[in-house]
Write an enzyme that holds these catalytic residues in place. Structure first.
Site, short mmCIF file in Angstrom:
data_model
loop_
_atom_site.label_atom_id
_atom_site.label_comp_id
_atom_site.label_asym_id
_atom_site.label_seq_id
_atom_site.Cartn_x
_atom_site.Cartn_y
_atom_site.Cartn_z
CG HIS A 222 4.10 6.01 10.52
ND1 HIS A 222 4.88 5.22 9.65
CD2 HIS A 222 2.76 5.91 10.07
CE1 HIS A 222 4.06 4.95 8.65
NE2 HIS A 222 2.74 5.03 8.63
CG HIS B 219 -1.58 8.69 0.70
ND1 HIS B 219 -2.96 8.36 0.93
CD2 HIS B 219 -1.32 10.02 0.23
CE1 HIS B 219 -3.60 9.61 0.90
NE2 HIS B 219 -3.02 10.49 0.45
CB CYS C 172 7.37 8.07 -3.19
SG CYS C 172 8.93 7.41 -2.37
CE LYS D 103 22.32 10.24 0.13
NZ LYS D 103 22.27 11.71 -0.42
CE1 TYR E 169 -1.27 5.89 10.02
CE2 TYR E 169 -0.35 3.95 9.20
CZ TYR E 169 -0.54 5.47 9.11
OH TYR E 169 0.12 6.04 8.29
CD GLN F 172 15.96 12.89 -3.27
OE1 GLN F 172 16.68 12.09 -3.39
NE2 GLN F 172 16.03 14.04 -3.91
CD GLU G 55 3.91 0.05 9.36
OE1 GLU G 55 3.45 -1.07 9.74
OE2 GLU G 55 5.07 -0.20 8.73
CE LYS H 11 15.82 20.93 13.09
NZ LYS H 11 14.79 20.32 13.64
CD GLU I 108 15.54 25.26 -3.29
OE1 GLU I 108 14.45 24.67 -3.74
OE2 GLU I 108 15.33 26.05 -2.14
NE ARG J 49 27.05 32.04 3.56
CZ ARG J 49 26.84 32.59 2.44
NH1 ARG J 49 27.78 33.65 2.08
NH2 ARG J 49 25.98 32.22 1.70
NE ARG K 99 2.39 -3.11 6.47
CZ ARG K 99 2.80 -2.26 6.06
NH1 ARG K 99 1.71 -1.47 5.40
NH2 ARG K 99 4.02 -1.90 6.06
CB SER L 103 -0.84 -0.24 1.36
OG SER L 103 -1.77 1.13 1.30
CB CYS M 146 9.16 7.36 -8.92
SG CYS M 146 10.70 6.38 -8.80
P1 NAP Z 1 22.67 23.44 -1.22
O1 NAP Z 1 21.93 22.47 -0.35
O2 NAP Z 1 22.36 24.40 -1.80
O3 NAP Z 1 23.81 23.78 0.29
C1 NAP Z 1 24.49 24.72 0.01
C2 NAP Z 1 25.32 25.07 1.13
O4 NAP Z 1 26.46 26.12 0.95
C3 NAP Z 1 24.41 25.61 2.14
O5 NAP Z 1 24.57 25.14 3.66
C4 NAP Z 1 24.89 27.14 2.20
O6 NAP Z 1 24.44 27.63 3.54
C5 NAP Z 1 26.15 27.20 1.72
N1 NAP Z 1 26.65 28.24 1.30
C6 NAP Z 1 26.03 28.69 -0.12
N2 NAP Z 1 26.44 29.73 -0.74
C7 NAP Z 1 27.61 30.01 0.02
C8 NAP Z 1 28.73 30.66 0.01
N3 NAP Z 1 28.82 31.81 -0.83
N4 NAP Z 1 30.02 30.54 0.85
C9 NAP Z 1 29.77 29.65 1.74
N5 NAP Z 1 28.80 28.91 1.94
C10 NAP Z 1 27.57 29.16 1.02
O7 NAP Z 1 23.65 22.53 -2.14
P2 NAP Z 1 24.49 21.24 -2.10
O8 NAP Z 1 24.61 20.87 -0.50
O9 NAP Z 1 25.59 21.63 -2.93
O10 NAP Z 1 23.60 20.23 -2.61
C11 NAP Z 1 23.02 20.47 -4.03
C12 NAP Z 1 21.82 19.83 -3.95
O11 NAP Z 1 21.81 18.46 -4.26
C13 NAP Z 1 20.83 20.33 -3.26
O12 NAP Z 1 19.59 20.63 -3.86
C14 NAP Z 1 20.65 18.98 -2.63
O13 NAP Z 1 19.12 18.92 -2.14
C15 NAP Z 1 21.04 17.96 -3.23
N6 NAP Z 1 21.31 16.88 -2.52
C16 NAP Z 1 20.23 16.30 -1.98
C17 NAP Z 1 20.84 15.12 -1.20
C18 NAP Z 1 19.94 14.39 -0.40
O14 NAP Z 1 20.36 13.78 0.59
N7 NAP Z 1 18.54 14.40 -0.62
C19 NAP Z 1 21.98 14.87 -1.01
C20 NAP Z 1 23.10 15.73 -1.56
C21 NAP Z 1 22.89 16.67 -2.60
P3 NAP Z 1 24.53 29.39 4.19
O15 NAP Z 1 24.22 30.18 2.83
O16 NAP Z 1 23.69 29.35 5.10
O17 NAP Z 1 26.12 29.30 4.37
FE1 SF4 Z 2 12.87 7.22 -4.63
FE2 SF4 Z 2 11.19 6.47 -6.42
FE3 SF4 Z 2 11.92 4.59 -4.82
FE4 SF4 Z 2 10.43 6.82 -3.97
S1 SF4 Z 2 9.87 5.12 -5.40
S2 SF4 Z 2 12.05 5.92 -3.03
S3 SF4 Z 2 11.07 8.41 -5.14
S4 SF4 Z 2 13.16 5.66 -6.06
#
Ligand code: NAP
Ligand code: SF4
Length: 673
Positions: free
Chosen positions: A253, A28, A342, A422, A167, A340, A165, A565, A656, A561, A215, A26, A354
């Site tokens: 959960h 959602h 789902c 990973k 529920y 990410q 889970e 959190k 992003e 910076r 379940r 199942s 997905c």
């Molecule tokens: P990010 O998520 O945009 O983070 C960049 C980091 O650098 C932030 O902590 C930011 O914080 C800092 N930063 C930005 N400009 C800066 C500057 N000029 N000087 C110093 N610090 C600076 O980018 P990323 O970590 O490179 O990741 C890239 C993308 O990959 C992201 O969108 C992320 O979602 C994705 N990703 C996802 C996963 C996951 O687990 N899902 C894992 C890896 C990557 P401050 O500006 O506060 O300093």
């Molecule tokens: Fe990631 Fe797709 Fe698996 Fe969801 S279904 S965990 S988005 S790979």
């Protein structure tokens, strides 16, 4: 002979036979709530056509108070029955079977009207539930029975009663959530009365020839959870009450132990289901982090269960079973358990899809039709954006040439796969390689494409990705400073480390630097790390010693910076795991700093606009993870030369960026070319 003999064996339930041992668990999706029942039907029918033995729908509310959130789908009226009939007809037409899950959320319902055995708020909800009186409990039973009979009228082959889970039904079982003193609380016989009564009355209402799956939470992973003896007692009572099959529930959960995330080892909980084998005579289903036919087959061959439940793998590839059965298992798009697109979408009230397969839940809208005008298409960049474009375009009949400066496919996926937890990214890259080969895509690797190389193509797609952002910090060219790319590619890193930037990559790099051998590929180490014990020894399966992580490999400080959190931008359902994992490894997290300069001693920082509290964070190595900018040098040259191109992925927008957006953009472009 198939290598998946156990998986593909039929399962005879007496009154009906499932064609194999694969259950689509199942999920959602949000499709039902969106109200387009043709689209719901298309989603399930595509999976039925792909050969899965039995599909379970997303959880359907038995009444308003039990709905996971206001407006959640259910079977409340004759009109609802007609809507669900569209789904069951299409699934049956595709040769499949489908059961509807009845989900009463109890105190997990995101509503002020939520109800529970006792008025105890859950730690993951903002609403305190109302304690049900005896009449209220009778109403809940009756509503669940009515749901089951309506499901039968709507043409479902059965129902799954969600009893795990954490529920509603699960909440009655344990003293953590059930403080009642009437016949529904107190002794275990009383606490388990409700689930057993629900199954008994559902069976009486639907007759013998209807699948009733229950379940059951085999390992609660919360304090005051069930003992193993209670689990077995309940399983036997549920069997006697008339259930056809028992499915495994793993963890509430609200548990602070990951149960389905990518860092959870494959088949991490099959051993728990195995414990129940032989205690009951009805079939048992095992579940959680089973994502390949090989793993599923091994679980069954080792006698851990009679059937295997996989949910997210059917988002990644609806043809999972058909491909396994036809000897084409390598062509199955792998679910990497990232959540990410789902679960994270579900929590953000967005439609599920997905990361690997953007068609999931978009079956009627994103259609890859064969082209009647094959073109020569050049794609520059073999990361997720370029690869997804290449594969979909080639599937549609275009002639695709893929260029990349590196000698291997995968781009940034090859960095991600180095991070402990990973490891699934290895399979994703392998799958892309398999598809690229199988589709006859021309690969020009180890070669930076120039404008001259591209002049004669009908379409040019620039998917050149990103480059690390220059943070312009004094001293960043020192010998003790490394980029995240150098670190993940194996550069030598000292024992004390300061990481500049705490986005997804900063967190990944921290995990890489503090972890020795990855617990994700060592089940015993992983269980020790999170404090998981045998539920036959300790209530709820929680070790009395708590989490026992290995010592960190390095002393790491993670900085940003922003005054907030760390990890706020991480995935909703996985961010807490990354934070918990780094906390367990004593990573120091610092927010709100200015980077003053880097010296041989480490990183100098200060606080706030006034740049106060100047101090040294001693570090042998400083790692730059300060985000990324688009790599557009080729796109700029092409533009100057008047060569039209499509720019996608990180080369388009770096901010992003993640593989989800890159793959989605690439697939959608390829569907239009
Ligand atoms: P990010 O998520 O945009 O983070 C960049 C980091 O650098 C932030 O902590 C930011 O914080 C800092 N930063 C930005 N400009 C800066 C500057 N000029 N000087 C110093 N610090 C600076 O980018 P990323 O970590 O490179 O990741 C890239 C993308 O990959 C992201 O969108 C992320 O979602 C994705 N990703 C996802 C996963 C996951 O687990 N899902 C894992 C890896 C990557 P401050 O500006 O506060 O300093
Ligand atoms: Fe990631 Fe797709 Fe698996 Fe969801 S279904 S965990 S988005 S790979």
């Amino acid at each position: 002979m198939s290598e998946f003999l156990h998986l593909l064996a039929p399962l005879d339930l007496g009154f009906t036979t499932l064609k194999n041992r694969v259950l689509m668990g199942s999920m959602h999706t949000g499709l039902e709530e969106a109200g387009d029942w043709n689209r719901v039907a298309a989603f399930y029918a595509e999976r039925a056509a792909g050969g899965v033995g039995l599909i379970i729908t997303g959880g359907m509310a038995p009444n308003k108070e039990g709905a996971v959130l206001p407006g959640a789908a259910g079977l409340f009226s004759d009109k609802d029955i007609e809507n669900h009939r569209v789904v069951t007809d299409r699934v049956h037409g595709a040769g499949g079977k489908i059961a509807m899950q009845i989900l009463h959320a109890g105190r997990y319902a995101y509503s002020p009207d939520c109800v529970a055995p006792s008025a105890i708020k859950s730690p993951i909800s903002m609403f305190a539930p109302k304690e049900l009186d005896a009449a209220g409990i009778e109403k809940q039973i009756s509503d669940m029975v009515i749901s089951a009979t309506r499901a039968q009228k709507a043409g479902y082959d059965g129902v799954e009663i969600m009893g795990s889970e954490g529920y509603f039904l699960n909440q009655f079982l344990v003293t953590r959530t059930n403080k009642r003193t009437d016949e529904w609380g107190g002794s275990y016989e009383n606490r388990m009365r409700l689930p057993v009564e629900v199954v008994r009355r559902v069976r009486a209402a639907v007759g013998p020839d209807f699948i009733v799956i229950y379940r059951l939470s085999l390992i609660d992973l919360v304090p005051e959870g069930s003992t193993w003896q209670e689990v077995v007692q309940l399983a036997k009572a549920i069997e006697n009450a008339g259930a056809t099959i028992l499915n495994s529930g793993i963890g509430w959960h609200e548990a602070r132990i990951p149960t389905i995330a990518t860092s959870v080892p494959r088949r991490a909980f099959a051993w728990v289901t195995k414990r129940l084998m032989g205690e009951v005579s009805i079939p048992l289903i095992t579940s959680n982090r089973i994502n390949t036919p090989q793993v599923a087959e091994s679980v069954l061959a080792e006698g851990c269960a009679d059937m295997v439940s996989m949910a997210r793998p059917f988002l990644a590839d609806p043809q999972f079973v058909a491909k396994a059965a036809s000897g084409n298992a390598d062509a199955i798009a792998p679910c990497i358990a990232c959540n990410q697109a789902c679960l994270d979408h579900t929590f953000a009230m967005k439609l599920t899809t997905c990361l690997v397969n953007p068609r999931a839940c978009y079956e009627t809208e994103l259609v890859y039709t064969p082209t009647d005008n094959p073109k020569n298409i050049a794609i520059i960049g073999a990361g997720p954006a370029g690869l997804s474009t290449a594969i979909v375009a080639a599937e549609r009949g275009h002639n695709v040439t893929l260029f990349d400066g590196a000698n291997e496919l995968g781009g940034q996926l090859n960095l991600a796969k180095q991070v402990p937890g990973k490891e699934e990214f290895f399979d994703l890259v392998d799958w892309y390689q398999h598809q690229v080969n199988a589709l006859g895509i021309t690969q020009k690797l180890g070669k930076f494409a120039t404008a001259d190389d591209l002049a004669d193509f009908d379409e040019v797609v620039v998917a050149t990705g990103v480059s690390p952002r220059d943070p312009e910090i004094e001293g960043q060219d020192n010998a003790n400073v490394l980029s995240y790319i150098e670190v993940l590619q194996g550069a030598k890193v000292g024992k004390t480390v300061a990481i500049i930037g705490a986005g997804g990559i900063g967190f990944d790099v921290a995990e890489f630097l503090v972890t020795g051998d990855s617990p994700t590929v060592d089940l015993q180490a992983w269980k020790r790390e999170w404090g998981i014990a045998d539920p036959a020894e300790f209530r709820g399966g929680l070790s009395p010693d708590g989490p026992q992580p290995d010592k960190p490999e390095r002393e790491v400080t993670l900085l940003q910076r922003k005054q907030q959190k760390l990890g706020k931008t991480l995935g909703k359902t996985t961010g807490w795991i990354h934070r918990a994992a780094l906390n367990m490894k004593d990573v120091t997290m610092v927010a709100g700093v200015n980077y003053e300069r880097i010296t041989d001693e480490g990183l100098w920082v200060s606080d706030g606009e006034a740049r106060e509290n100047m101090r040294l964070i001693q570090a042998d190595t400083v790692v730059l993870c300060a985000g990324q900018v688009p790599e557009r040098s080729l796109a700029d040259v092409l533009e100057k030369r008047g060569i039209k191109c499509h720019v996608i992925g990180g080369a388009d927008v770096a901010s992003e960026l993640d593989a989800k957006r890159a793959i989605n953009q690439g697939s959608r472009l390829a569907a239009r070319l």
